[in-house]
Design a protein around this motif. Structure first.
Motif, PDB file in Angstrom:
ATOM      1  N   GLU A  10       2.269   2.036   9.823  1.00 27.18           N
ATOM      2  CA  GLU A  10       0.854   2.406   9.770  1.00 27.18           C
ATOM      3  C   GLU A  10       0.436   2.682   8.323  1.00 27.18           C
ATOM      4  O   GLU A  10       1.237   3.168   7.522  1.00 27.18           O
ATOM      5  N   THR A  11      -0.798   2.397   8.006  1.00 22.71           N
ATOM      6  CA  THR A  11      -1.341   2.650   6.668  1.00 22.71           C
ATOM      7  C   THR A  11      -2.502   3.627   6.779  1.00 22.71           C
ATOM      8  O   THR A  11      -3.371   3.459   7.648  1.00 22.71           O
ATOM      9  N   MET A  12      -2.515   4.612   5.946  1.00 22.53           N
ATOM     10  CA  MET A  12      -3.589   5.592   5.976  1.00 22.53           C
ATOM     11  C   MET A  12      -4.929   4.931   5.676  1.00 22.53           C
ATOM     12  O   MET A  12      -5.032   4.040   4.826  1.00 22.53           O
ATOM     13  N   THR A  13      -5.954   5.366   6.383  1.00 18.70           N
ATOM     14  CA  THR A  13      -7.297   4.848   6.148  1.00 18.70           C
ATOM     15  C   THR A  13      -7.899   5.510   4.911  1.00 18.70           C
ATOM     16  O   THR A  13      -7.428   6.550   4.443  1.00 18.70           O
ATOM     17  N   HIS A  29       0.886  -1.169   0.000  1.00 16.35           N
ATOM     18  CA  HIS A  29       0.000   0.000   0.000  1.00 16.35           C
ATOM     19  C   HIS A  29       0.919   1.213   0.000  1.00 16.35           C
ATOM     20  O   HIS A  29       1.717   1.392   0.913  1.00 16.35           O
ATOM     21  N   ILE A  30       0.831   2.032  -1.029  1.00  9.70           N
ATOM     22  CA  ILE A  30       1.776   3.136  -1.200  1.00  9.70           C
ATOM     23  C   ILE A  30       1.709   4.127  -0.048  1.00  9.70           C
ATOM     24  O   ILE A  30       2.694   4.825   0.251  1.00  9.70           O
ATOM     25  N   PHE A  31       0.577   4.178   0.657  1.00  5.86           N
ATOM     26  CA  PHE A  31       0.439   5.121   1.765  1.00  5.86           C
ATOM     27  C   PHE A  31       0.668   4.452   3.123  1.00  5.86           C
ATOM     28  O   PHE A  31      -0.032   4.735   4.094  1.00  5.86           O
ATOM     29  N   THR A  32       1.668   3.565   3.182  1.00  4.19           N
ATOM     30  CA  THR A  32       2.099   2.973   4.442  1.00  4.19           C
ATOM     31  C   THR A  32       3.355   3.700   4.911  1.00  4.19           C
ATOM     32  O   THR A  32       4.288   3.938   4.133  1.00  4.19           O
ATOM     33  N   GLY A  33       3.375   4.077   6.204  1.00  5.40           N
ATOM     34  CA  GLY A  33       4.475   4.863   6.741  1.00  5.40           C
ATOM     35  C   GLY A  33       5.771   4.099   6.884  1.00  5.40           C
ATOM     36  O   GLY A  33       5.801   2.872   6.737  1.00  5.40           O
TER      37      GLY A  33
END
Length: 362
Positions: free
Chosen positions: A341-344, A322-326
């Motif tokens: 963490e992954t953005m919701t 998931h590209i929006f995982t920290g």
């Protein structure tokens, strides 16, 4: 953009025609389900509106005589859209697709007046009992494109021509930049907003200015191929088709394309109305479901870069990426997403900040 004019924007059954102006009561629905489509641009834009119209054609092919479709081109995001929506509802259309973000308030207003008509708003966020929303995870395609950009840019500078700074567009810019910087940590992304979805002259001017600034790879969230045509003319590394395959306009410059595949959803929605099972809701599929697709890769892309792009595509399909995982920092260096963490979806759909490496517009 062409000014709204019923004489030249309404097409019914393949021929120009005007919607009849009838009274406030919707006509009785007999025979096939009448399905209306409202487009902000022309079906010949070879991008966003073209893709939606291909979905309409697919609907006709799949459901045949069970449906009758109408489409209206070049409808601005304003009072004209309210008139078109009302006329479609008054002329017996029981399912209406409004395919641009700025139609939202008008969809809700007209839907209140026609509770027996089902409305679906593309890229929207406001719903009611007879208004649903639908979208596609375009950002997943941007991550694939950003991966290619990170590998292939010679200057480490990318440009992004956007329409408006709404979350959908900001999300795409950020996904592209995050993917590119995973390959080249020094990669920078410069977005420019042109305050319209389709203005070939402004898109081309923005692209030329980017090339003059040393940017050698350009992405876009506008409707046509103008930016790609500039990339072709100027001989830079290239860019990406948006909404559809644009390689016919830039055979050397288009590196790949993000293709919007709306047809299956249009079939599903229409069948649900026919069956009496349609319900309001929101849908946001992406690469896994096939609503977002990656077009053919340009032959000039090295095999290892294609492999890297495919890995990003397939990782998003199987859920391993998931590209929006920290960790994700914003453009000021402040941490926005902690490691692991992954953005919701809610966070993504309200995104109003840029990731590290993006140079915000002045």
């Amino acid at each position: 953009m062409m000014k709204f004019n019923r004489r030249n924007v309404l097409v019914l059954g393949g021929a120009a025609a005007a919607l009849p102006l009838v009274g406030g009561r919707a006509l009785a629905q007999d025979g096939p389900l009448k399905v209306g489509f409202m487009y902000i641009g022309t079906i010949n834009d070879n991008g966003w509106n073209y893709a939606h119209n291909q979905g309409r054609i697919y609907l006709e092919e799949q459901l045949g005589d069970a449906v009758e479709t109408t489409y209206v081109e070049n409808v601005p995001e304003g009072p004209d859209s309210e008139r078109v929506l009302r006329e479609l509802a008054q002329s017996g259309h029981k399912l209406i697709f409004a395919t641009s973000f700025g139609y939202g308030d008008y969809v809700l207003k007209v839907a209140q007046q026609f509770p027996d008509v089902k409305f679906e708003h593309a890229t929207g966020y406001q719903r009611s009992d007879n208004v649903a929303t639908y979208n596609a995870r375009f950002y997943e395609g941007r991550a694939v494109c950003g991966t290619i950009a990170g590998h292939m840019s010679k200057t480490g500078k990318g440009g992004y021509i956007g329409s408006f700074p709404i979350p959908e567009v900001v999300m795409g810019i950020n996904a592209f930049a995050l993917a590119a910087r995973k390959v080249n940590p020094d990669f920078t992304m410069t977005p420019v907003y042109i305050s319209t979805w389709n203005d070939p002259a402004r898109e081309a001017d923005a692209a030329r200015a980017m090339v003059d600034q040393g940017i050698d790879i350009i992405a876009q969230h506008t409707d046509g191929p103008a930016a790609l045509q500039v990339a072709e003319e100027r001989g830079i590394v290239g860019g990406f088709g948006q909404g559809a395959d644009m390689s016919a306009f830039a055979p050397n410059a288009q590196l790949t394309s993000i293709i919007d595949n709306w047809g299956p959803h249009y079939v599903e929605a229409a069948q649900a109305v026919i069956d009496g099972t349609w319900t309001s809701g929101d849908r946001w599929p992406g690469l896994k479901e096939g609503e977002v697709q990656i077009g053919a890769y340009n032959e000039k892309i090295p095999e290892d870069v294609v492999a890297a792009a495919e890995a990003v595509k397939n990782g998003q399909i199987d859920g391993s990426l998931h590209i929006f995982t920290g960790p994700i920092n914003d453009h000021t260096g402040a941490e926005r997403v902690a490691a692991g963490e992954t953005m919701t979806d809610e966070q993504l759909l309200t995104m109003d900040w840029y990731v590290e490496g993006v140079i915000p517009p002045a």
